[in-house]
Design an enzyme around this catalytic site. Structure first.
Site, PDB file in Angstrom:
ATOM      1  N   THR A 102     -37.733 -13.696 -54.632  1.00  0.00           N
ATOM      2  CA  THR A 102     -36.880 -13.559 -55.841  1.00  0.00           C
ATOM      3  C   THR A 102     -35.592 -12.948 -55.787  1.00  0.00           C
ATOM      4  OG1 THR A 102     -38.102 -11.730 -56.595  1.00  0.00           O
ATOM      5  CG2 THR A 102     -38.726 -13.988 -57.541  1.00  0.00           C
ATOM      6  N   THR A 103     -35.645 -12.077 -54.865  1.00  0.00           N
ATOM      7  CA  THR A 103     -34.216 -11.113 -54.418  1.00  0.00           C
ATOM      8  C   THR A 103     -33.477 -12.179 -53.437  1.00  0.00           C
ATOM      9  OG1 THR A 103     -35.473  -9.198 -54.828  1.00  0.00           O
ATOM     10  CG2 THR A 103     -33.332  -9.243 -53.821  1.00  0.00           C
ATOM     11  N   ASP A 399     -47.018 -10.429 -56.448  1.00  0.00           N
ATOM     12  CA  ASP A 399     -46.389 -11.057 -55.497  1.00  0.00           C
ATOM     13  C   ASP A 399     -47.308 -11.583 -54.210  1.00  0.00           C
ATOM     14  OD1 ASP A 399     -44.242 -10.960 -56.994  1.00  0.00           O
ATOM     15  OD2 ASP A 399     -43.054  -9.695 -55.803  1.00  0.00           O
TER      16      ASP A 399
END
Length: 537
Positions: A102-103, A399
């Site tokens: 996501t980053t 995650d």
């Protein structure tokens, strides 16, 4: 003011002068949108990689969140700019679909926008840039497919390495070995390996402050944050036969307004006896069904609680709706909406139901183990010194479990440490020279943007980003080895074969990053006017 004339030569005003002053359109609007999106991307850049920094987010209510999870940071930020919100949704899409990266996807989108702005300054039309980026994305994805490797199927050791790679960048990396093992075990409990399906919704993650991260454990059953309703009821029940009720233990109430006048002691006694008969009938139905544990979605008063105790029934009240569904799946029970429908066939079974307490506080939880359908529900009980650690551990485990699920669905991987990005970048630069159209500029821009990921990784580790990436590119070309990446766990850095240190990520996750980032950038480039609330800006 903006004025035009109709077919008869009569003038009419389209836009008042005050509105025209605040309106930005054309290339200025595109650059303004790029600036807003890049400011969000720059904020996440320092959180990328195993040595990435954490962000502290304080809400208006004073709630504090410390995390380096891209999706969480973006979700908790109060972003008002409409284009910046696109990056928030971008990060959320990556989280929903893949669960990891996501980053990276936001950092890549920011790098693409920076390169697109340079091309705009050279006079290239935004549509041409968008089309070139689309072609570059497809070529990069094809290169990823070509350099990916298939891992041995159903290999628990490989899954464990993948989970550890994911947890490297999290706050809980000190306990990554234990956490990775818990994540793998939890996914295997609910996975259908033949059909390559994983039902993550069947994994409950409960948190309780106190204790240390090392005390986090996987429970083969259900953990609910409730306690037994009466202190004199047994705290542990073997061979539990469970009835799950969504009806309250209370006398029926009329649905219309009513008024009852009691004028004598005899009337009160008759009313009391009537109420008692209702309670006794409810408890008798439960008892006759063969149940010894009652889980009720609603509350019940002390009278019903006392009658349940007298009849040797263990009761739990105010069980949430989601918890009830999980309990029904795990125990095989049917959810009963009315006492009249309660039968022995609708009871669920569990090997053990017990109440556990924590420390010297009055906080208690219930654990149901060895349930009838043990493969449909498991629970991870996360412990931590404070609420922030517990919440971050839950996000990190999510995650890790998502990555293992992706690996079960598609066993192809690419290697980490920036190796995949640099290999794709070198390939695109080589291919760009074969194009005799203006697209070659956009393809080179995409290649340059891909290098921003390894540069950010090196920068966050305190290394010289330019030197490290230049050295990595030179080694990949000289040795013709696209598995070379940055060894970020080593203080000195340097290019290392990622296969030897076992750093890799799923192919579908990496492809999704490239495609989502490219799509958002194309969307931003094609905006040349912003209209908000009916007025022009």
């Amino acid at each position: 003011m903006s004025m035009v004339y109709d077919e008869y030569g009569r003038p009419f005003i389209i836009l008042k002068e005050q509105q025209a002053k605040s309106r930005i359109k054309g290339i200025d609007a595109t650059k303004s949108n790029i600036l807003a999106a890049r400011s969000i991307s720059q904020l996440l850049r320092s959180s990328l990689g195993p040595k990435g920094m954490d962000k502290m987010l304080v809400s208006q209510d004073g709630d504090v969140t410390i995390t380096n999870d891209g999706a969480t940071i973006m979700a908790r930020m109060e972003v008002t700019h409409p284009v910046a919100k696109l990056l928030v949704e971008l990060s959320q899409s990556q989280d929903d679909e893949i669960g990891d990266g996501t980053t990276s996807v936001v950092v890549l989108a920011g790098a693409l926008l920076e390169q697109a702005e340079n091309l705009l300054n050279k006079g290239i039309h935004p549509v041409k840039i968008a089309f070139g980026l689309e072609r570059a994305t497809q070529m990069a994805v094809d290169k990823l497919n070509e350099m990916s490797e298939s891992l041995p199927q159903n290999n628990e050791e490989i899954w464990l390495k993948t989970a550890k790679t994911t947890l490297n960048s999290k706050i809980i990396h000190s306990s990554r070995d234990a956490m990775a093992q818990i994540a793998v075990d939890a996914v295997l409990k609910v996975a259908d390996l033949e059909r390559k399906e994983v039902h993550l919704e069947q994994i409950r993650v409960e948190g309780k402050t106190g204790g240390s991260l090392e005390e986090t454990k996987l429970v083969n059953g259900i953990v609910i944050d409730k306690d037994i309703s009466h202190p004199q009821m047994p705290k542990e029940i073997k061979d539990a036969k469970i009835c799950i009720l969504t009806c309250p233990f209370e006398p029926p109430k009329p649905k219309t307004k009513h008024k009852l006048n009691i004028t004598s002691a005899e009337d009160y006694k008759a009313l009391y006896e009537q109420e008692q008969s209702y309670f006794k009938d409810m408890v008798k139905r439960v008892k006759d069904s063969g149940a010894n544990v009652v889980l009720c979605q609603w509350g019940f008063d002390d009278e019903a609680n006392h009658l349940l105790l007298q009849n040797g029934l263990v009761a739990v009240r105010w069980v949430g709706g989601v918890e009830i569904e999980h309990l029904a799946m795990a125990t095989g029970a049917r959810i009963v909406p009315r006492f009249e429908e309660l039968t022995p066939a609708k009871l669920g079974k569990a090997g053990t139901l017990k109440e556990i307490s924590f420390g010297n506080t009055n906080e208690r939880m219930l654990i149901l183990e060895n349930c009838a359908n043990s493969h449909t529900a498991v629970t991870i009980l996360v412990r931590g010194g404070n609420q922030m650690i517990v919440q971050e551990a839950k996000r990190s485990l999510h995650d890790a479990m998502c990555v293992i699920r992706n690996l079960i669905k598609d066993d192809r991987v690419v290697y980490g440490g920036g190796s995949a990005e640099v290999a794709c970048s070198l390939h695109l630069r080589q291919v760009a020279d074969t194009f005799n159209e203006i697209d070659q500029y956009a393809i080179r821009a995409f290649a340059q943007a891909l290098e921003d990921i390894p540069m950010a990784l090196a920068e966050n580790c305190g290394l010289s980003p330019m030197d490290e990436v230049a050295n990595l590119k030179a080694k990949q070309v000289a040795e013709k080895n696209h598995f070379l990446g940055l060894d970020l766990m080593n203080i000195g850095g340097g290019a290392t074969d990622m296969r030897t240190i076992g750093v890799f990520e799923t192919l579908i996750g990496k492809k999704q990053q490239f495609q989502l980032a490219s799509q958002v950038v194309k969307m931003i480039l094609k905006i040349d006017d912003v209209i908000t609330g009916g007025s022009y800006q």
